[in-house]
Write an enzyme that holds these catalytic residues in place. Structure first.
Site, mmCIF file in Angstrom:
data_model
loop_
_atom_site.group_PDB
_atom_site.id
_atom_site.type_symbol
_atom_site.label_atom_id
_atom_site.label_comp_id
_atom_site.label_asym_id
_atom_site.label_seq_id
_atom_site.Cartn_x
_atom_site.Cartn_y
_atom_site.Cartn_z
ATOM 1 N N HIS A 1 -9.856 1.422 25.193
ATOM 2 C CA HIS A 1 -9.453 0.180 24.391
ATOM 3 C C HIS A 1 -7.879 0.078 24.577
ATOM 4 O O HIS A 1 -7.449 -1.302 24.844
ATOM 5 C CB HIS A 1 -9.502 0.554 23.065
ATOM 6 C CG HIS A 1 -10.859 0.888 22.561
ATOM 7 N ND1 HIS A 1 -12.173 0.417 23.090
ATOM 8 C CD2 HIS A 1 -11.441 1.769 21.641
ATOM 9 C CE1 HIS A 1 -13.061 1.002 22.655
ATOM 10 N NE2 HIS A 1 -12.731 1.776 21.651
ATOM 11 N N ASP B 1 -17.099 -2.171 26.465
ATOM 12 C CA ASP B 1 -15.670 -1.617 25.795
ATOM 13 C C ASP B 1 -15.688 -2.616 24.561
ATOM 14 O O ASP B 1 -15.263 -3.839 24.929
ATOM 15 C CB ASP B 1 -14.530 -1.730 26.609
ATOM 16 C CG ASP B 1 -13.074 -1.261 25.825
ATOM 17 O OD1 ASP B 1 -13.421 -1.533 24.561
ATOM 18 O OD2 ASP B 1 -12.382 -0.773 26.419
ATOM 19 N N HIS B 2 -16.251 -2.397 23.401
ATOM 20 C CA HIS B 2 -16.598 -3.397 22.337
ATOM 21 C C HIS B 2 -15.189 -4.315 21.886
ATOM 22 O O HIS B 2 -15.090 -5.286 21.545
ATOM 23 C CB HIS B 2 -17.302 -2.934 21.341
ATOM 24 C CG HIS B 2 -16.363 -1.984 20.338
ATOM 25 N ND1 HIS B 2 -16.247 -0.563 20.813
ATOM 26 C CD2 HIS B 2 -15.597 -2.146 19.060
ATOM 27 C CE1 HIS B 2 -15.263 -0.090 19.810
ATOM 28 N NE2 HIS B 2 -15.114 -1.018 19.050
#
Ligand SMILES: NC(=O)c1ccc[n+]([C@@H]2O[C@H](COP(=O)([O-])OP(=O)(O)OC[C@H]3O[C@@H](n4cnc5c(N)ncnc54)[C@H](OP(=O)(O)O)[C@@H]3O)[C@@H](O)[C@H]2O)c1
Length: 497
Positions: free
Chosen positions: A248, A185-186
């Site tokens: 996010h 999950d960047h």
């Protein structure tokens, strides 16, 4: 954990795609340029597109020129990096590809002080993950090897609902142990996101007020000014809830709400985040409208130029009911947060690009400055994730003059001003962590499943009930008017970042 100078090979599936071009290769190059990439290394790229190794390296040079944080100081330095790049064309659904990959890896490993660690990276559309994982298992490429560790990075989305996420986990578990699996999950690799934990747990003064006694509400906003651009077809299948909220925004909520972990290690950090997921009040399928709201952008303006509405974007159905805006009101049922609403919202084509977490504290219990016109704002702490990364605390101050007038002032810390330069890209940090075997900033299977479980009633309500409200908003606005009423029910209002 392997040391930083252990050799490694990275194998990228989907290497002709957008993610490799804009994120992975620029990040790998920047790590190399900053001398943080362990050596020796090899990068084996694969996709169906036919091209020579030379052509692949030429394309990667171009992409680094366009997107990388650091630029090659000379072509000679680039050539040294590029010498480690290989391209193996092939279809990920074809078993023959894996035999060719194995041969390429063995040759490279012999030439480069093998046996190294291997990191497989799924940068393809998720519909191909099944094939890739199954072939990695069947070909023996996933098997543990003496002297080397094998890991796999899986790109989001991890499934599209509770059932498909479980199916993907079963597939992964049939071939890999959970500690080999890195779900990226960047958002978690962003400097400011990591700083939430430092801010909370390396400073003694905030933790005592980080609870229901002092915090009135938390607002988490991830606003984009862009529309769906070229990804209309993908977005039609996803929508804001799947694309942003399930991963996010819920991750950000966990970082704000979690208890202090006993150490900054993968196990304790991820355990504490999971406890938050367990404490989130389940959404009652019969009352979804009370806690969730969706919208879709119509025509409007972006940066003063007219833009089309979502239904007129390329790849989008004319009667689409996919949400481009989603808002949630969540409660964390535990001692720390009982009764504190967490408002989450995300959307495309909003007034500006801004991701932030705003924590609003209670007003003072008794106000002695009653004569100050306009009253006094409650204190708030805003963590800006992007752009203009930083942290601001709003406090009341006396404004200059003979009268005793109060006004809000911001004690503002800006990353750019204090540290200068560009912060490393999220993919740099996360790739390095996966290479080193540190999953702290990656999502664990149980967290992902819990996130889908939480949102499943909303997904069902929005997909199954044809009449479920979908509120229109003008492109370039702050979302549907109904979203203002949604939060006003509790007496609040959305912050304007
Ligand atoms: N792009 C982003 O910014 C971004 C951000 C976050 C997450 N992700 C995730 O990262 C992954 C990759 O994203 P992307 O935007 O790079 O995807 P993409 O450009 O659509 O696809 C990557 C590559 O996969 C190959 N491919 C596509 N369809 C295929 C098929 N049916 N069979 C075999 N190969 C196929 C294509 O290469 P060939 O045609 O040459 O085989 C393509 O270049 C996705 O899971 C996405 O959700 C992307």
């Amino acid at each position: 954990m392997p040391s930083a100078d252990e050799p490694f090979a990275l194998i990228i599936f989907g290497a002709s795609g957008d993610l490799t071009r804009r994120k992975l290769m620029p990040a790998l190059w920047s790590l190399y340029a900053a001398r943080t990439l362990p050596e020796p290394f090899a990068i084996v790229a694969t996709a169906r597109t036919e091209m020579s190794g030379e052509e692949f390296r030429r394309r990667m040079r171009e992409t680094v020129g366009e997107f990388a944080r650091l630029q090659p100081p000379s072509e000679g330095v680039w050539e040294r990096f590029a010498a480690a790049l290989r391209y193996v064309p092939g279809d990920p659904a074809d078993a023959g590809l894996y035999a060719r990959l194995a041969r390429t890896l063995e040759t490279l490993e012999r030439a480069r002080a093998g046996p190294p660690n291997r990191l497989f990276y799924c940068a393809t559309p998720p519909s191909l993950y099944d094939d890739i994982i199954a072939h990695l298992g069947a070909s023996g490429l996933a098997a543990p090897r003496p002297g080397g560790v094998t890991r796999i990075v899986v790109e989001k989305p991890f499934g599209r609902d509770d059932a498909s996420a479980r199916a993907l986990d079963r597939q992964l578990a049939a071939t890999f142990h959970e500690e080999q699996v890195y779900r990226i999950d960047h958002y978690l690799g962003k400097e400011t996101v990591q700083n939430i934990l430092v801010f909370r747990f390396a400073n003694g003064i905030f933790e005592p007020v980080w609870n229901r006694n002092h915090v009135a509400e938390v607002q988490i906003t991830v606003a984009e000014s862009l529309g769906v651009e070229t990804r209309g077809a993908y977005y039609e299948e996803a929508g804001a809830l799947r694309d942003m909220m399930q991963n996010h925004l819920l991750q950000l909520l966990c970082l704000i709400a979690m208890e202090p972990p006993v150490s900054f290690d993968a196990g304790p950090v991820r355990d504490e985040k999971n406890k938050v997921m367990h404490a989130l009040r389940p959404i009652d399928a019969a009352r979804v409208e009370e806690v969730a709201l969706r919208g879709q952008y119509g025509p409007g303006f972006a940066e003063a130029r007219p833009v089309v509405g979502y239904r007129d974007e390329k790849g989008v159905a004319p009667g689409s009911r996919t949400e481009t805006y989603a808002a949630l009101r969540l409660l964390v049922d535990n001692w720390r947060w009982a009764g504190v609403p967490f408002y989450l919202r995300t959307g495309k084509r909003l007034a500006k690009r801004a991701s932030e977490i705003a924590i609003r504290f209670h007003r003072t219990p008794h106000m002695i400055f009653r004569r100050s016109p306009g009253g006094v704002e409650a204190n708030s702490l805003v963590i800006r994730i992007q752009p203009d990364e930083g942290i601001a605390l709003t406090v009341a101050a006396k404004t200059p003059g003979p009268d005793l007038r109060l006004g809000p002032v911001r004690l503002d810390f800006r990353y750019g001003e204090v540290f200068g330069g560009e912060p490393p890209e999220a993919y740099e940090r996360l790739l390095l962590d996966a290479i080193h075997g540190d999953p702290t900033l990656y999502a664990r299977a149980d967290w992902v499943e819990k996130a889908w479980q939480l949102l499943q009633p909303v997904l069902d309500a929005w997909s199954e009930a044809p009449g479920a409200p979908l509120c229109a908003y003008e492109a370039g606005s702050w979302g549907p008017a109904e979203a203002d009423r949604f939060i006003a029910r509790d007496g609040g209002s959305w912050r304007k970042p």
